[in-house]
Design an enzyme around this catalytic site. Structure first.
Site, PDB file in Angstrom:
ATOM      1  N   HIS A 284       0.669  -1.269   0.187  1.00 55.98           N
ATOM      2  CA  HIS A 284       0.000  -0.070   0.017  1.00 55.98           C
ATOM      3  C   HIS A 284       0.734   1.352   0.134  1.00 55.98           C
ATOM      4  CE1 HIS A 284      -4.166  -2.040   0.659  1.00 55.98           C
ATOM      5  NE2 HIS A 284      -3.329  -2.902   1.207  1.00 55.98           N
TER       6      HIS A 284
ATOM      7  N   ASP B 168       4.134   9.633  -1.817  1.00 55.82           N
ATOM      8  CA  ASP B 168       2.881   8.841  -1.259  1.00 55.82           C
ATOM      9  C   ASP B 168       2.581   7.493  -2.375  1.00 55.82           C
ATOM     10  OD1 ASP B 168       0.737   8.304   0.323  1.00 55.82           O
ATOM     11  OD2 ASP B 168       0.095  10.405   0.305  1.00 55.82           O
TER      12      ASP B 168
END
Length: 493
Positions: free
Chosen positions: A204, A405
């Site tokens: 993730h 990110d």
């Protein structure tokens, strides 16, 4: 290396097998009621829970994870969900929740030491913040072994339940940087016990390039652990290619960059970009129904982030200060609304970041505030989804400007809530995974870049502003179905 040698035809694709999800935490946390002393379940938020929990429940699968509490009696029974619980995890029975109980010291070394002290900064390409401590790595190994044991136990339970029922082998889906070694041990023990399953892994967060990844002293072991799976998923193609490059350069694996394949020990592992989405229709509905929260005639620039050093929040505030310096015409006409969700509040590094943010907000407000206006509204806390949808809908500009990110779903949530005419403008960092697919957003790099993009975003708020917004009507659960189909197609049974 043949692509078709490890694929099943699309017509045979199905997702009827049960799923075992293995993640650091269960999809709910346990808390003790202060009055009764009894354990209670509290639903966890997040895209993983929202998307995957219904699939696990429908398929009568199992979730393996830590329940969020250290108990003196590890045999204490997990309670069922509250009858009034309407969250996605409400239907997950306690018998389908396999909890991992960890020693406090071991958990601290594994979670705060290795996961968040080493892998989090390193995988976000901030090696100067990473620590490499042997005892933390040993704790990480130990905890991953325990997760593997619990997962094999869950596989045995599923096998007993389906003994007389023909069904596809279960899918074991391991999640994130906390459990990068678990798959290898699961595979070994499954083969020893003659169990059938398919193994998948999803990261993730970003997977870093080789020149950063190789700094980790035990990088080979991490790669070998992940390659214990049949299929490995990342948010975007760049992370897939970084991973494949590391497999070739560290382990000497044969790789196929075009078809995203890695060969190790006579097995071919499929690597796939599987960008996570948001429940688009749900956010549209929230935006349509949400009551107005912002009572101002000024244009609002919105930021919504967890308070983390990877999010670039200090840079964002300095860029806004620079915007007011270079473009004083925005004074008293624009306000920055920054929502910072508390995170890891017991870690000094995050405490220091909060203090720096508090001081910076105070300094900028003190410098530019007039009797009728303050440039920054700062919320340090959590905001409900109804209120958040209203913020998204009514903001003129959204800043999604992390230093690094994995994906960043704020960008997609903001776009989904753009029901007004003209819509708001999205400014997204190219260092967010969302930037790879949201090409209609404005891109920025650095403080001057954010300043320029912020000013430009305010200038283009006209009826043609819609060309800067990229609609993405993809449900989270559709991505889960895509994963199940890919596993059926790509993996040999």
């Amino acid at each position: 290396m043949s692509v078709t040698s490890n694929c099943v035809s699309r017509s045979t694709c199905n997702s009827k097998g049960s799923m075992i999800v293995v993640s650091n935490r269960l999809p709910f946390v346990l808390k003790r009621n202060d009055k009764t002393g009894e354990l209670e379940r509290k639903a966890s938020a997040g895209g993983l829970v929202t998307a995957v929990a219904p699939v696990v429940i429908r398929g009568k699968g199992i979730w393996v994870g830590w329940p969020g509490i250290h108990l003196d009696n590890p045999n204490e029974k997990i309670p069922e969900s509250d009858p009034n619980d309407k969250t996605p995890t409400a239907g997950l029975l306690s018998s389908k929740s396999t909890a991992l109980w960890m020693d406090r010291w071991m958990f601290d070394s594994y979670y705060n030491g290795c996961c968040n002290g080493t892998f989090w900064p390193l995988f976000h390409s901030m090696p100067d913040r990473a620590t490499f401590i042997g005892d933390n790595w040993k704790a990480y190994i130990k905890i991953n072994e325990e997760f593997a044991d619990k997962t094999v136990h869950a596989l045995h339970l599923l096998q007993q339940e389906s003994k007389d029922k023909p069904c596809s082998p279960p899918i074991v889906w391991v999640h994130d940087y906390h459990l990068m070694l678990a798959a290898n041990w699961i595979r070994q023990r499954v083969e020893e016990d003659d169990l059938k399953c398919k193994l998948a892994f999803f990261l993730h967060i970003p997977f870093p390039p080789w020149d950063i990844f190789r700094l980790f002293p035990w990088s080979d072991e991490v790669l070998q652990g992940i390659l214990g799976c049949d299929m490995v998923g990342f948010h975007i193609t760049d992370y897939c290619l970084n991973f494949i490059d590391c497999c070739q350069r560290n382990l000497g694996c044969r790789v196929d960059r075009k078809n995203l394949l890695v060969e190790l020990g006579g097995r071919t592992i499929c690597v796939r970009p599987l960008p996570i989405g948001v429940p688009f229709d749900r956010f549209v509905q929230l935006a349509q129904n949400a009551k107005a929260v912002l009572s101002t005639s000024q244009k609002v620039i919105l930021g919504v982030d967890r308070l983390d050093y990877t999010k670039g929040l200090v840079h964002r505030l300095k860029a806004f200060e620079r915007l007011l310096e270079k473009h004083p015409e925005h004074i008293e006409k624009v306000v920055l609304l920054q929502i910072s969700v508390p995170s890891r509040t017991d870690v000094k590094e995050y405490q220091d970041l909060k203090e720096e943010m508090d001081q910076l907000v105070g300094r900028i407000n003190g410098r530019f505030t007039t009797p009728n206006w303050s440039p920054i509204r700062y919320i340090y806390g959590c905001v409900g989804q109804d209120e958040l949808a209203a913020f998204y809908r009514d903001a003129a500009v959204a800043l999604v400007t992390p230093l690094r990110d994995g994906m960043n779903l704020v960008a997609k949530e903001f776009v989904a809530c753009q029901i007004n005419k003209p819509p708001g403008v999205l400014i997204v960092s190219p260092f967010a995974g969302a930037g790879e697919m949201m090409h209609e957003g404005l891109f920025q790099v650095g403080i001057e870049g954010i300043t320029y993009a912020g000013n430009h975003g305010l200038e283009i708020l006209h009826p043609d502003g819609s060309k800067f917004v990229h609609p993405m009507p993809m449900e989270l659960q559709d991505k889960v179905v895509d994963l199940l189909k890919s596993l059926q197609e790509q993996v040999k049974i």
